[in-house]
Scaffold this active site. Structure first.
Site, PDB file in Angstrom:
ATOM      1  N   ASP A   1     -16.026   7.454  -3.719  1.00 49.45           N
ATOM      2  CA  ASP A   1     -14.996   6.729  -2.827  1.00 49.45           C
ATOM      3  C   ASP A   1     -15.481   5.223  -2.598  1.00 49.45           C
ATOM      4  O   ASP A   1     -14.652   4.234  -2.399  1.00 49.45           O
ATOM      5  CB  ASP A   1     -14.960   7.281  -1.310  1.00 49.45           C
TER       6      ASP A   1
ATOM      7  N   HIS B   1     -25.085  -0.717   1.041  1.00 48.57           N
ATOM      8  CA  HIS B   1     -26.024   0.423   1.297  1.00 48.57           C
ATOM      9  C   HIS B   1     -27.282   0.704   0.334  1.00 48.57           C
ATOM     10  O   HIS B   1     -27.457   0.969  -0.635  1.00 48.57           O
ATOM     11  CB  HIS B   1     -24.986   1.555   0.462  1.00 48.57           C
TER      12      HIS B   1
ATOM     13  N   ARG C   1     -24.675   0.857  12.300  1.00 50.23           N
ATOM     14  CA  ARG C   1     -24.257   0.619  13.608  1.00 50.23           C
ATOM     15  C   ARG C   1     -25.273  -0.055  14.376  1.00 50.23           C
ATOM     16  O   ARG C   1     -25.022  -0.569  15.551  1.00 50.23           O
ATOM     17  CB  ARG C   1     -23.898   2.126  13.957  1.00 50.23           C
TER      18      ARG C   1
END
Length: 526
Positions: free
Chosen positions: A299, A344, A355
């Site tokens: 994805d 990433h 976060r």
């Protein structure tokens, strides 16, 4: 030097109804960045909004197309469309990065020589040398009025720019050539900025008793830590959640660095036996494996492992520059955090570190009240579909432009140069999403937690008037009442609270109703 694989075409001169699969609001001639993309055959995700010249003088614009009148038609030249883009669309570094490789340096030097004092020519000139590191064969600008690189009517930028004497521009870009996503100044962002959420948060906290503030902060902190794990589908032990909560509480107290990211990854992973720590040494993707072939079905494809150190160092530089330069803290937090998760850089732990970065930037900019953490992860968990939509708003359109092949280990190997896709992207949707989360924490979470604590104190005090009971037992009693709509269930009466008489149970239920209102719902649920 021309861009590899460049397919040159003529300038667009006729109205179209579709541009690279994106329907226009009405027939129009693509201009500005759309014209440059087509002319130079640039391969990249289309900007969220493009511009075109309509055939009539009262065109209809949409979220995807800014339709301009015929009088706005630019000259069909490189400088014509660049000037149009800078004037009406802002600076798109992803397009400029490819354009500067696609066209000869002499073409940009000619733009400067033709208008050495022109503000658009000087901004193009600065950005060419800033992004490429190459010096154009033109003399310094000399004495001419300083102009900002970023037009703050169109895009967010630093409060103050640093002057470049050669170009006579003020560099108010929020980042560096290693990492600098841009944010459009949309109506939604303007409305959020006008609400001054940092001041409102301090006002909310100022109306809460000091002892309640500390207790509310402790709950919100732990709730945010647990929610961040829950987003990843994990249920951490109490110790692990508390340890990550402490890392969140300390956000903003240390400057960012690669070593700091590594330290945080060790905290968030906990058990290090089955996860390689440190920057990835192989490809990475988010997705699944085909259940029959075992091949990757991505994805999202992460940045190449060979680009990770440079990209992470770009993130670090962006953080320091944006905060020190007065960039909107919510915007800077969104740009930094979402860029991190797109890159990433680690095998595991990326989501929670992403976060954590929200908290780091907001705390560094002193946006949140002292000692208080906005429970952003808790809000994200409640708005998980919107969160995923925000993530895929860029990663989805990016996927077709990343060439990759599967590895024998079931991973991916990226085959083309993708670093600029992670350095330069439009982060407008990401900023709007984070602003919505911040608004919810200030308008709902903080006041709700304060109301709960006030109600609990009232409940506890009233229960103590009925029966002498330790606070821990009062908390357990409250939990049972919350779970059963304000009534103490028969199992609880016959086990944990068998010592209570029927009359005392009736009194306790009445006290609960008085403290928490007629709704009789769990005060910690929205």
């Amino acid at each position: 030097m021309f861009f590899a694989g460049l397919i040159m075409s003529e300038w667009l001169s006729q109205p179209v109804t579709d541009f690279r699969g994106r329907p226009l609001a009405e027939p129009g001639t693509p201009a500005g960045y759309a014209a440059l993309i087509e002319r130079y055959g640039l391969r990249l995700p289309l900007p969220a909004r493009l511009a075109a010249i309509a055939e009539r003088h009262h065109p209809r614009s949409t979220a995807e197309w800014q339709m301009m009148t015929p009088r706005h038609m630019p000259d069909a030249t490189l400088i014509g469309h660049l000037t149009f883009a800078f004037r009406y669309e802002g600076i798109d570094l992803s397009i400029l990065a490819q354009l500067f490789r696609a066209e000869e340096p002499a073409a940009f030097a000619r733009i400067v020589r033709d208008a050495p004092t022109g503000s658009f020519a000087r901004r193009i000139w600065f950005l060419y040398e800033w992004m490429t590191g190459d010096r154009l064969d033109v003399p310094d600008a000399g004495k001419v009025r300083l102009v900002p690189v970023v037009d703050t009517r169109l895009q967010l930028a630093l409060a103050d720019g640093v002057a470049s004497p050669r170009h006579r521009v003020a560099n108010n870009l929020p980042g560096t050539p290693r990492y600098c996503p841009m944010v459009r100044r949309t109506d939604a962002i303007l409305a959020y900025e006008a609400q001054a959420f940092d001041e409102r948060a301090r006002a909310v906290v100022g109306r809460i008793r000091a002892d309640l503030v500390a207790r509310a902060a402790a709950f919100l902190l732990l709730n945010d830590s647990k929610s961040s794990f829950a987003i990843e589908g994990e249920k951490p032990s109490g110790t692990r959640a508390a340890r990550w909560g402490q890392a969140i509480a300390e956000a903003g107290s240390r400057p960012l660095s690669l070593a700091e990211f590594d330290r945080l990854q060790r905290i968030v992973i906990g058990d290090q036996r089955f996860v390689r720590l440190g920057l990835r040494e192989e490809g990475g993707f988010v997705g699944v494996h085909h259940r029959e072939t075992g091949l990757p079905v991505p994805d999202h494809v992460s940045a190449r492992e060979s680009d990770l150190r440079d990209l992470v160092e770009g993130l670090v530089a962006y953080s320091a520059r944006a905060v020190a330069g007065g960039m909107d803290p919510v915007a800077a937090a969104a740009v930094l955090a979402f860029g991190f998760v797109y890159i990433h850089p680690y095998v595991d732990g990326n989501g929670r570190l992403h976060r954590w970065l929200f908290h780091h930037v907001l705390a560094s900019a002193r946006f949140n009240p002292p000692g208080m953490v906005f429970p952003i992860s808790a809000v994200i968990l409640r708005r998980i579909d919107a969160y995923k939509g925000t993530l895929t708003s860029y990663s989805g359109p990016l996927l077709p432009f990343i060439e990759w092949e599967p590895t024998p280990e079931g991973n991916v190997r990226v085959l083309n140069d993708t670093a600029d896709f992670y350095r330069f992207f439009d982060a407008t949707a990401h900023v709007e999403f984070l602003y919505a989360c911040v608004q919810q924490t200030i308008e709902e979470d903080l006041p709700r937690e304060a109301r709960f604590l006030e109600a609990f104190d009232s409940f506890n005090e009233a229960v103590q008037q009925i029966v002498d009971m330790p606070t821990a037992q009062v908390e357990l009693l409250l939990k049972f009442l919350e779970q059963n709509e304000g009534r103490l269930s028969q199992p609880a009466r016959s086990r944990e609270f068998e010592a209570l008489t029927p009359a005392e149970v009736e009194q306790v239920e009445a006290v609960y109703a008085d403290a928490f209102g007629p709704e009789k719902v769990n005060p910690h649920k929205p």
